[in-house]
Design a protein around this motif. Structure first.
Motif, PDB file in Angstrom:
ATOM      1  N   LEU A 261       0.823  -1.221   0.000  1.00  0.00           N
ATOM      2  CA  LEU A 261       0.000   0.000   0.000  1.00  0.00           C
ATOM      3  C   LEU A 261       0.848   1.258   0.000  1.00  0.00           C
ATOM      4  CD1 LEU A 261      -2.632  -1.168   2.623  1.00  0.00           C
ATOM      5  CD2 LEU A 261      -2.951  -1.045   0.153  1.00  0.00           C
ATOM      6  N   GLY A 262       2.111   1.126   0.409  1.00  0.00           N
ATOM      7  CA  GLY A 262       2.987   2.292   0.365  1.00  0.00           C
ATOM      8  C   GLY A 262       4.132   2.176   1.360  1.00  0.00           C
ATOM      9  N   VAL A 263       4.985   3.189   1.297  1.00  0.00           N
ATOM     10  CA  VAL A 263       6.191   3.225   2.134  1.00  0.00           C
ATOM     11  C   VAL A 263       6.095   4.454   3.032  1.00  0.00           C
ATOM     12  CG1 VAL A 263       8.704   3.463   2.106  1.00  0.00           C
ATOM     13  CG2 VAL A 263       7.543   2.170   0.301  1.00  0.00           C
ATOM     14  N   VAL A 264       6.358   4.262   4.314  1.00  0.00           N
ATOM     15  CA  VAL A 264       6.397   5.407   5.222  1.00  0.00           C
ATOM     16  C   VAL A 264       7.826   5.550   5.743  1.00  0.00           C
ATOM     17  CG1 VAL A 264       5.523   4.001   7.163  1.00  0.00           C
ATOM     18  CG2 VAL A 264       5.344   6.461   7.272  1.00  0.00           C
ATOM     19  N   GLU A 265       8.308   6.795   5.752  1.00  0.00           N
ATOM     20  CA  GLU A 265       9.675   7.031   6.225  1.00  0.00           C
ATOM     21  C   GLU A 265       9.609   7.530   7.666  1.00  0.00           C
ATOM     22  OE1 GLU A 265      12.988   8.900   3.717  1.00  0.00           O
ATOM     23  OE2 GLU A 265      12.600  10.406   5.265  1.00  0.00           O
ATOM     24  N   ASN A 266      10.161   6.724   8.571  1.00  0.00           N
ATOM     25  CA  ASN A 266      10.154   7.092   9.983  1.00  0.00           C
ATOM     26  C   ASN A 266      11.513   7.677  10.358  1.00  0.00           C
ATOM     27  OD1 ASN A 266       9.178   7.306  12.621  1.00  0.00           O
ATOM     28  ND2 ASN A 266       9.830   5.231  13.164  1.00  0.00           N
ATOM     29  N   MET A 267      11.532   8.430  11.434  1.00  0.00           N
ATOM     30  CA  MET A 267      12.761   9.068  11.937  1.00  0.00           C
ATOM     31  C   MET A 267      13.385   9.927  10.830  1.00  0.00           C
ATOM     32  SD  MET A 267      14.303   5.953  14.188  1.00  0.00           S
ATOM     33  CE  MET A 267      13.256   4.781  15.042  1.00  0.00           C
ATOM     34  N   SER A 268      12.506  10.591  10.074  1.00  0.00           N
ATOM     35  CA  SER A 268      12.929  11.328   8.888  1.00  0.00           C
ATOM     36  C   SER A 268      13.813  12.514   9.203  1.00  0.00           C
ATOM     37  CB  SER A 268      11.698  11.860   8.153  1.00  0.00           C
ATOM     38  OG  SER A 268      11.032  10.810   7.548  1.00  0.00           O
ATOM     39  N   TYR A 269      13.474  13.223  10.256  1.00  0.00           N
ATOM     40  CA  TYR A 269      14.245  14.418  10.614  1.00  0.00           C
ATOM     41  C   TYR A 269      13.989  14.729  12.074  1.00  0.00           C
ATOM     42  CZ  TYR A 269       9.689  16.646  10.020  1.00  0.00           C
ATOM     43  OH  TYR A 269       8.361  16.972  10.134  1.00  0.00           O
ATOM     44  N   PHE A 270      14.812  15.601  12.608  1.00  0.00           N
ATOM     45  CA  PHE A 270      14.671  15.978  14.012  1.00  0.00           C
ATOM     46  C   PHE A 270      14.688  17.497  14.106  1.00  0.00           C
ATOM     47  CE2 PHE A 270      16.877  17.134  18.031  1.00  0.00           C
ATOM     48  CZ  PHE A 270      15.924  16.649  18.925  1.00  0.00           C
ATOM     49  N   VAL A 271      13.692  18.046  14.759  1.00  0.00           N
ATOM     50  CA  VAL A 271      13.690  19.494  14.974  1.00  0.00           C
ATOM     51  C   VAL A 271      14.032  19.740  16.440  1.00  0.00           C
ATOM     52  CG1 VAL A 271      12.305  21.607  14.919  1.00  0.00           C
ATOM     53  CG2 VAL A 271      11.981  19.856  13.155  1.00  0.00           C
ATOM     54  N   ALA A 272      15.182  20.397  16.686  1.00  0.00           N
ATOM     55  CA  ALA A 272      15.619  20.622  18.067  1.00  0.00           C
ATOM     56  C   ALA A 272      14.584  21.496  18.769  1.00  0.00           C
ATOM     57  CB  ALA A 272      16.988  21.284  18.072  1.00  0.00           C
ATOM     58  N   PRO A 273      14.035  21.004  19.891  1.00  0.00           N
ATOM     59  CA  PRO A 273      12.957  21.757  20.543  1.00  0.00           C
ATOM     60  C   PRO A 273      13.419  23.135  21.045  1.00  0.00           C
ATOM     61  CG  PRO A 273      13.385  19.670  21.695  1.00  0.00           C
ATOM     62  CD  PRO A 273      14.344  19.741  20.569  1.00  0.00           C
ATOM     63  N   ASP A 274      14.717  23.268  21.381  1.00  0.00           N
ATOM     64  CA  ASP A 274      15.178  24.553  21.934  1.00  0.00           C
ATOM     65  C   ASP A 274      15.470  25.583  20.845  1.00  0.00           C
ATOM     66  OD1 ASP A 274      17.131  22.803  21.152  1.00  0.00           O
ATOM     67  OD2 ASP A 274      18.533  23.254  22.788  1.00  0.00           O
ATOM     68  N   THR A 275      16.020  25.136  19.701  1.00  0.00           N
ATOM     69  CA  THR A 275      16.416  26.113  18.677  1.00  0.00           C
ATOM     70  C   THR A 275      15.481  26.119  17.469  1.00  0.00           C
ATOM     71  OG1 THR A 275      17.782  24.465  17.592  1.00  0.00           O
ATOM     72  CG2 THR A 275      18.875  25.837  19.260  1.00  0.00           C
ATOM     73  N   GLY A 276      14.699  25.029  17.301  1.00  0.00           N
ATOM     74  CA  GLY A 276      13.847  24.917  16.118  1.00  0.00           C
ATOM     75  C   GLY A 276      14.628  24.535  14.870  1.00  0.00           C
ATOM     76  N   LYS A 277      15.923  24.253  15.052  1.00  0.00           N
ATOM     77  CA  LYS A 277      16.756  23.903  13.888  1.00  0.00           C
ATOM     78  C   LYS A 277      16.493  22.441  13.506  1.00  0.00           C
ATOM     79  CE  LYS A 277      21.627  24.437  12.489  1.00  0.00           C
ATOM     80  NZ  LYS A 277      21.904  23.415  11.649  1.00  0.00           N
ATOM     81  N   ARG A 278      16.431  22.200  12.196  1.00  0.00           N
ATOM     82  CA  ARG A 278      16.148  20.851  11.707  1.00  0.00           C
ATOM     83  C   ARG A 278      17.440  20.089  11.396  1.00  0.00           C
ATOM     84  NH1 ARG A 278      12.133  18.474   7.187  1.00  0.00           N
ATOM     85  NH2 ARG A 278      13.558  16.940   6.361  1.00  0.00           N
ATOM     86  N   TYR A 279      17.497  18.847  11.845  1.00  0.00           N
ATOM     87  CA  TYR A 279      18.654  17.990  11.555  1.00  0.00           C
ATOM     88  C   TYR A 279      18.161  16.741  10.826  1.00  0.00           C
ATOM     89  CZ  TYR A 279      20.975  20.804  15.135  1.00  0.00           C
ATOM     90  OH  TYR A 279      21.485  21.838  15.859  1.00  0.00           O
ATOM     91  N   ASP A 280      18.805  16.404   9.714  1.00  0.00           N
ATOM     92  CA  ASP A 280      18.475  15.170   8.999  1.00  0.00           C
ATOM     93  C   ASP A 280      19.442  14.089   9.463  1.00  0.00           C
ATOM     94  OD1 ASP A 280      16.415  16.404   7.677  1.00  0.00           O
ATOM     95  OD2 ASP A 280      17.645  16.958   5.940  1.00  0.00           O
ATOM     96  N   ILE A 281      19.141  13.520  10.607  1.00  0.00           N
ATOM     97  CA  ILE A 281      20.097  12.622  11.265  1.00  0.00           C
ATOM     98  C   ILE A 281      20.447  11.417  10.395  1.00  0.00           C
ATOM     99  CG2 ILE A 281      20.409  11.089  13.281  1.00  0.00           C
ATOM    100  CD1 ILE A 281      18.823  13.201  14.869  1.00  0.00           C
ATOM    101  N   PHE A 282      19.464  10.824   9.790  1.00  0.00           N
ATOM    102  CA  PHE A 282      19.731   9.637   8.954  1.00  0.00           C
ATOM    103  C   PHE A 282      19.723   9.975   7.461  1.00  0.00           C
ATOM    104  CE2 PHE A 282      17.610   7.779  12.795  1.00  0.00           C
ATOM    105  CZ  PHE A 282      18.731   7.135  13.291  1.00  0.00           C
ATOM    106  N   GLY A 283      19.986  11.235   7.140  1.00  0.00           N
ATOM    107  CA  GLY A 283      19.887  11.654   5.734  1.00  0.00           C
ATOM    108  C   GLY A 283      18.455  12.061   5.457  1.00  0.00           C
ATOM    109  N   HIS A 284      18.158  12.353   4.203  1.00  0.00           N
ATOM    110  CA  HIS A 284      16.800  12.823   3.916  1.00  0.00           C
ATOM    111  C   HIS A 284      16.309  12.355   2.551  1.00  0.00           C
ATOM    112  CE1 HIS A 284      13.737  15.925   2.736  1.00  0.00           C
ATOM    113  NE2 HIS A 284      13.221  15.327   3.784  1.00  0.00           N
TER     114      HIS A 284
END
Ligand SMILES: Nc1ncnc2c1ncn2[C@@H]1O[C@H](COP(=O)(O)OP(=O)(O)OP(=O)(O)O)[C@@H](O)[C@H]1O
Ligand SMILES: [Mg+2]
Length: 364
Positions: A261-284
């Motif tokens: 039915l489809g593919v879902v990408e989990n743990m896609s990115y992380f938004v630091a709660p203190d700075t709001g900066k986005r990190y693509d920890i496992f790539g994107h």
């Protein structure tokens, strides 16, 4: 003032297209309980799933279409739903379950159980009757993640599934001590899965979600031999090593004749709660690119959020513990897309009308 007729209302509604099913709502026999009293029109649109992603669009268009009929003063539109049954499934497993969806991945720890619990719960929150079967016999996590423990009760020769947050559950974790290692031979695993399907009193379910263990192993095979699955949702993380495992997983389901039915990408990115900066920890974007390359629907990106982990550990999945979080919203949207994909598939496999709600006797 001329009298408004049922034929006029039906004609107006025949121009409203169900956006997912690409047919008009009259042809799809979605209109019920049509009453006209004076200048007021009342009717119910019966959707193929309470989790319909484009309900708002159907509502706007139906209201506009009927309001345009000369003389109409008030339109009272209600919604109901009747989830069509998967004809292939009910020909192999006649227990009252209308659709069965496996959540799988080639790799361990990518978030299958997290996706399965939140998918089940999201569908239940929309108003569907949902069950969640933990097919991870060796490492059952569903009792903990849904916050349910204790031994299930029996009724006659059936086991009553414990209920967590409105979802009927079954797991090996209810039968054995969770700290005890489980050593099973293949045939025992096969019979456990069959018993979970046949001996548990699931009742009438719109959707049974099945959480698979990692890999392309025994459990998937046993499941596919026990019933004709309506589809599989594949979970991946963005990095290449996870993606190549997914390709194998997709290949396995194709061999087993199970629609992906489809593919879902989990743990896609992380938004630091203190700075709001986005990190693509496992790539994107790996999951999306892979889905595109394999011609599969992409079901969305779920961010890495500590509340997802905390919700799982506390037995309160994120869609109820933090419903406004980005992860919860992505999971709710994924569930609606999955429900719509199942409806499309079921209606393509039957006539362009709903299969009647099956009144199945329980056979095992
Ligand atoms: N998006 C996310 N953000 C934060 N934590 C997550 C996320 N998804 C999953 N987790 C956490 O990662 C861990 C592994 O997730 P989960 O148990 O769902 O994976 P799995 O694929 O079912 O693992 P297994 O292969 O062992 O069955 C859990 O602690 C879970 O709470
Ligand atoms: Mg798991």
């Amino acid at each position: 003032m001329p009298k408004i007729t049922e034929a006029q209302v039906m004609e107006a509604l025949s121009h409203v297209i169900e956006p997912e099913l690409h047919k008009d709502i009259v042809t799809l026999k979605m209109i019920e309980a049509l009453h006209i009293s004076g200048n007021d029109v009342q009717f119910t649109i019966v959707l193929t799933t309470p989790a319909c992603p484009l309900k708002g669009q159907i509502e706007t268009e139906a209201l506009a279409a009927v309001s345009r009929i000369p003389g109409v003063a008030k339109v009272n539109l209600k919604f109901d739903s009747r989830v069509p049954a998967d004809a292939r499934l009910i020909s192999t497993l006649d227990i009252g379950v209308r659709n069965a969806v496996a959540v799988a991945s080639g790799k361990g720890g990518v978030g299958k159980s997290t996706v399965a619990t939140n998918l089940a719960l999201s569908l239940a929150l929309e108003g569907a009757q949902v069950g969640l079967l933990d097919a991870d016999i060796y490492g059952p996590n569903i009792p903990l993640m849904m916050g349910v423990s204790g031994r299930p009760k029996a009724k006659g020769n059936k086991i009553l599934p414990p209920v967590g947050h409105g979802v009927k559950l079954f797991s090996m974790g209810f039968l054995v001590d969770p700290k005890q290692p489980m050593i099973w031979r293949g045939p025992m695993l096969h019979s456990a899965i069959r018993q979970f399907l046949h001996d548990v009193d699931w009742g009438n379910l719109d959707y049974l979600i099945i959480d698979l263990p990692p890999g392309t192993g025994d459990a998937s095979l046993s499941l596919a031999q026990s019933l004709s699955l309506s589809g599989a949702v594949i979970v991946t993380t963005p990095q290449q090593v996870a993606i190549s495992d997914v390709v194998r997983s997709v290949g396995m389901f194709e061999q087993l004749n199970v629609p992906v039915l489809g593919v879902v990408e989990n743990m896609s990115y992380f938004v630091a709660p203190d700075t709001g900066k986005r990190y693509d920890i496992f790539g994107h974007g790996g999951g999306q690119a892979m889905a595109r390359d394999m011609g599969l629907p992409f079901l969305g990106e779920i961010p890495l959020e500590s509340a997802v982990r905390a919700g799982g550990d506390a037995g309160k999945p994120i869609v109820i513990s933090e419903p406004e979080s980005a992860a919860a919203k992505a999971l709710r949207a994924m569930a609606r897309t999955v429900a719509a994909a199942i409806s499309v598939q079921n209606l393509a496999n039957t006539s362009p009308q709903f299969a009647p709600r099956p009144n199945l006797s329980i056979v095992y």
